[in-house]
Design an enzyme around this catalytic site. Sequence first.
Site, PDB file in Angstrom:
ATOM      1  N   LYS A   1       0.822  -1.228   0.000  1.00  0.00           N
ATOM      2  CA  LYS A   1       0.000   0.000   0.000  1.00  0.00           C
ATOM      3  C   LYS A   1       0.845   1.264   0.000  1.00  0.00           C
ATOM      4  O   LYS A   1       2.022   1.249   0.353  1.00  0.00           O
ATOM      5  CB  LYS A   1      -0.973  -0.026   1.183  1.00  0.00           C
TER       6      LYS A   1
ATOM      7  N   ARG B   1      -3.898  -9.913   4.622  1.00  0.00           N
ATOM      8  CA  ARG B   1      -4.303  -9.974   3.206  1.00  0.00           C
ATOM      9  C   ARG B   1      -3.120  -9.477   2.384  1.00  0.00           C
ATOM     10  O   ARG B   1      -2.746  -8.305   2.514  1.00  0.00           O
ATOM     11  CB  ARG B   1      -5.540  -9.092   3.001  1.00  0.00           C
TER      12      ARG B   1
HETATM   13  C1  9MG Z   1     -10.194  -5.152  -1.283  1.00  0.00           C
HETATM   14  N1  9MG Z   1      -9.237  -4.627  -0.335  1.00  0.00           N
HETATM   15  C2  9MG Z   1      -8.181  -3.792  -0.610  1.00  0.00           C
HETATM   16  N2  9MG Z   1      -7.535  -3.492   0.526  1.00  0.00           N
HETATM   17  C3  9MG Z   1      -8.179  -4.148   1.518  1.00  0.00           C
HETATM   18  C4  9MG Z   1      -7.983  -4.242   2.904  1.00  0.00           C
HETATM   19  O1  9MG Z   1      -7.033  -3.555   3.525  1.00  0.00           O
HETATM   20  N3  9MG Z   1      -8.826  -4.997   3.615  1.00  0.00           N
HETATM   21  C5  9MG Z   1      -9.831  -5.679   3.015  1.00  0.00           C
HETATM   22  N4  9MG Z   1     -10.644  -6.424   3.784  1.00  0.00           N
HETATM   23  N5  9MG Z   1     -10.062  -5.631   1.693  1.00  0.00           N
HETATM   24  C6  9MG Z   1      -9.256  -4.863   0.974  1.00  0.00           C
END
Ligand code: 9MG
Length: 274
Positions: free
Chosen positions: A219, A253
């Site tokens: 990010k 994630r």
């Molecule tokens: C789809 N998406 C993109 N970034 C995300 C994040 O930080 N958390 C979740 N749950 N979905 C995300």
Amino acid sequence: MLHCGKFHLDLSRPLVMGIVNVTPDSFSDGGQHLQRAAAVAHAQQLIAEGADIIDIGGESTRPGAQQVSVQEELDRVMPVIESLRGSPVPISIDTCKPQVMLAAIAMGVQMVNDVDALQDTAAMNAVSVGNVAVCLMHKRGDSQTMQMRPHYQDVAVEVSEFLRERIAAAEAAGIGRARIVVDPGFGFGKTLAHNLALLRGLKKLAVFGVPILAGVSRKSMLGALTGREVGDRLAASLAAALISVQRGASIVRVHDVRETVDALKIWNAINEDK
Ligand code: 9MG
């Protein structure tokens, strides 16, 4: 345990959710058939690398991203989900659209990742009757507005209050706590200072007694801290994933599953020996 349809995930060690984006910019070949094959192959590779959950999305949630129609999103994700039926790990659908949730649940996905936290009543109903797990994420604004000078009195308190309210709403709709995951939504309507405050205080979200999911992989907050472009943020992503786990995240994630699984093996070895 997290109840994900037919799967019951053991949360005694951190889990890795692998990201599969089925968006035109995520697979360079363009054509629908090749895009489907590439997405399925990518998901299978992430499973082989140790992903515990696969998250499939057909609409980018990045700041400034264009929204796609329901039909376009269905056309992107449904063939991929169909090809992954019978997967050895749960499949999650990353969508805010109730119609996409319903179609994906009917096709057998075991989790819904909704960055709108089921604020749409039809989305809430879809998950409630579907017996699937859900990730309720905090975000401020939409993809066009969320990075326009987001402001909070106290970001940790406001995110926490929002998630408390969304858990209560989900439970009232018949979604048991064993099916709920919460997520502070790093980068969704937050400045770098907000993201850092949330990461520092992540443990506070543990009061809800439901697992915390953290999505920091590649990010822009990591770009801001390192000066690295998006394709060059592996080290920063691994550091952020480990810090998230150390501060209470049960699920991370990530794009880079193989490397994250290795990093967590070290974390697990230290923590299992306590
Ligand atoms: C789809 N998406 C993109 N970034 C995300 C994040 O930080 N958390 C979740 N749950 N979905 C995300």
